[in-house]
Design an enzyme around this catalytic site. Structure first.
Site, short mmCIF file in Angstrom:
data_model
loop_
_atom_site.label_atom_id
_atom_site.label_comp_id
_atom_site.label_asym_id
_atom_site.label_seq_id
_atom_site.Cartn_x
_atom_site.Cartn_y
_atom_site.Cartn_z
N LYS A 9 15.61 -11.23 -29.18
CA LYS A 9 15.74 -9.85 -28.93
C LYS A 9 16.15 -9.40 -27.82
O LYS A 9 15.89 -10.15 -26.68
CB LYS A 9 14.45 -9.28 -29.62
CG LYS A 9 14.32 -9.47 -31.36
CD LYS A 9 13.21 -9.08 -31.90
CE LYS A 9 12.98 -9.43 -33.17
NZ LYS A 9 11.65 -8.66 -34.09
N TYR A 49 17.68 -4.82 -40.90
CA TYR A 49 16.35 -4.34 -41.10
C TYR A 49 16.12 -3.25 -42.30
O TYR A 49 15.31 -2.68 -42.29
CB TYR A 49 15.62 -3.78 -40.10
CG TYR A 49 15.33 -4.94 -39.11
CD1 TYR A 49 14.23 -6.15 -39.21
CD2 TYR A 49 15.67 -4.64 -37.51
CE1 TYR A 49 13.96 -6.88 -38.46
CE2 TYR A 49 15.51 -5.72 -36.59
CZ TYR A 49 14.51 -7.18 -37.01
OH TYR A 49 14.08 -7.71 -36.08
N PHE A 57 7.37 2.39 -38.45
CA PHE A 57 7.80 1.90 -37.25
C PHE A 57 9.46 1.56 -37.07
O PHE A 57 9.95 1.21 -36.12
CB PHE A 57 7.09 0.43 -37.06
CG PHE A 57 7.53 -0.42 -38.06
CD1 PHE A 57 8.53 -1.30 -38.04
CD2 PHE A 57 6.67 -0.84 -39.08
CE1 PHE A 57 8.90 -2.22 -39.08
CE2 PHE A 57 6.98 -1.70 -40.17
CZ PHE A 57 8.00 -2.59 -40.07
N ARG A 85 10.15 -20.28 -38.35
CA ARG A 85 9.00 -19.17 -38.68
C ARG A 85 7.70 -19.54 -37.97
O ARG A 85 7.02 -18.77 -37.32
CB ARG A 85 8.80 -18.66 -39.97
CG ARG A 85 9.86 -17.95 -40.80
CD ARG A 85 10.02 -16.84 -40.36
NE ARG A 85 9.17 -15.70 -40.99
CZ ARG A 85 9.09 -14.29 -40.80
NH1 ARG A 85 10.09 -13.78 -40.30
NH2 ARG A 85 8.12 -13.93 -41.49
N THR A 91 4.20 -12.51 -36.65
CA THR A 91 4.75 -11.07 -36.30
C THR A 91 4.13 -10.41 -35.24
O THR A 91 4.72 -10.20 -34.33
CB THR A 91 5.06 -10.26 -37.60
OG1 THR A 91 5.52 -11.04 -38.67
CG2 THR A 91 5.81 -9.03 -37.09
N ARG A 102 6.05 -16.45 -29.88
CA ARG A 102 5.41 -15.03 -29.89
C ARG A 102 3.78 -15.26 -29.07
O ARG A 102 3.57 -14.61 -28.21
CB ARG A 102 5.22 -14.58 -31.07
CG ARG A 102 6.69 -13.77 -31.51
CD ARG A 102 6.75 -13.40 -33.05
NE ARG A 102 7.96 -13.00 -33.41
CZ ARG A 102 8.23 -12.83 -34.77
NH1 ARG A 102 7.38 -13.19 -35.67
NH2 ARG A 102 9.18 -12.04 -35.05
N ASN A 112 8.24 -8.44 -29.92
CA ASN A 112 7.95 -9.78 -30.06
C ASN A 112 9.07 -10.80 -30.05
O ASN A 112 8.84 -11.89 -30.48
CB ASN A 112 7.28 -9.64 -31.58
CG ASN A 112 8.36 -9.31 -32.43
OD1 ASN A 112 9.48 -9.00 -32.19
ND2 ASN A 112 7.75 -9.49 -33.65
N HIS A 115 13.55 -13.24 -33.51
CA HIS A 115 13.55 -13.17 -35.22
C HIS A 115 13.78 -14.44 -35.61
O HIS A 115 14.67 -15.12 -35.07
CB HIS A 115 14.70 -12.00 -35.54
CG HIS A 115 15.20 -12.07 -36.80
ND1 HIS A 115 14.20 -11.40 -37.95
CD2 HIS A 115 15.91 -12.91 -37.66
CE1 HIS A 115 14.63 -11.51 -38.94
NE2 HIS A 115 15.67 -12.45 -38.70
N GLU A 126 21.58 -12.76 -43.69
CA GLU A 126 21.54 -12.45 -42.49
C GLU A 126 22.77 -13.11 -41.37
O GLU A 126 23.43 -12.46 -40.69
CB GLU A 126 20.29 -12.80 -41.72
CG GLU A 126 19.00 -11.84 -42.24
CD GLU A 126 17.68 -11.90 -41.73
OE1 GLU A 126 17.54 -13.30 -41.39
OE2 GLU A 126 16.83 -11.58 -42.18
#
Ligand code: IDP
Ligand code: MG
Length: 149
Positions: A9, A49, A57, A85, A91, A102, A112, A115, A126
């Site tokens: 990100k 998203y 948020f 993951r 998250t 993270r 964070n 992704h 995606e």
């Protein structure tokens, strides 16, 4: 082989974490089959998203994710969706274990760093947002026999 969509990100790019993050996935044994940098806009953010549109948020998330370039990649490997993951961590970085991306590099849920797709179905959806089939490379790596029995 399974594929997943992974994205550093804008905070990860700004904080010089691109190399560190890609290196973790490479060292694990996953294969990079797609890689590019791009600047997301609102339309792409809403596509990616979509499940979060309307949540409190969401506007902050769009501002964050469009605030600078991201590094998009497709990784391939055995059970890669679940493994990425786990490597990314929870998250909310406050709940992410030490040793996860993270957990090691982030503090707040809204910053964070990384992704990773949450299922094979999400991964396929995606990947198609960011890559054409032609932009993904199917190739053999000589180390594969040392990673898979
Ligand atoms: P994930 O990225 O671990 O799949 P999701 O719940 O799908 O987590 O949320 C997508 C992204 O939205 C998160 O990675 C984070 O950047 C942001 N986000 C999620 N929940 C919050 C929140 O409560 N406040 C601010 N941002 C959030
Ligand atoms: Mg998610």
């Amino acid at each position: 082989m399974e594929r997943t969509y992974v994205m550093v990100k804008p905070d990860g790019v700004q904080r010089n974490l691109v190399g560190e993050i890609i290196s973790r996935f490479e060292k694990k044994g996953f294969k990079i089959v797609g890689l590019r940098m791009l600047q997301m806009d609102r339309a792409i953010a809403e596509k990616h998203y979509g499940e979060h549109i309307g949540k409190p948020f969401f506007e902050g998330l769009v501002a964050y994710i469009t605030s600078g370039p991201v590094v998009a990649m497709v990784l391939e490997g055995k059970d890669v969706v679940t493994a990425v993951r786990a490597m990314n961590g929870a998250t909310n970085p406050a709940n992410a274990g030490s040793g996860t991306i993270r957990g090691d590099f982030a503090i707040e849920v809204s910053r964070n760093v990384i992704h990773g797709s949450d299922s094979v179905e999400s991964a396929n959806r995606e990947i198609a947002i960011y890559f054409t089939d032609k932009e993904l490379c199917a190739y053999k790596k000589i180390l594969e026999d040392w990673i898979y029995e």
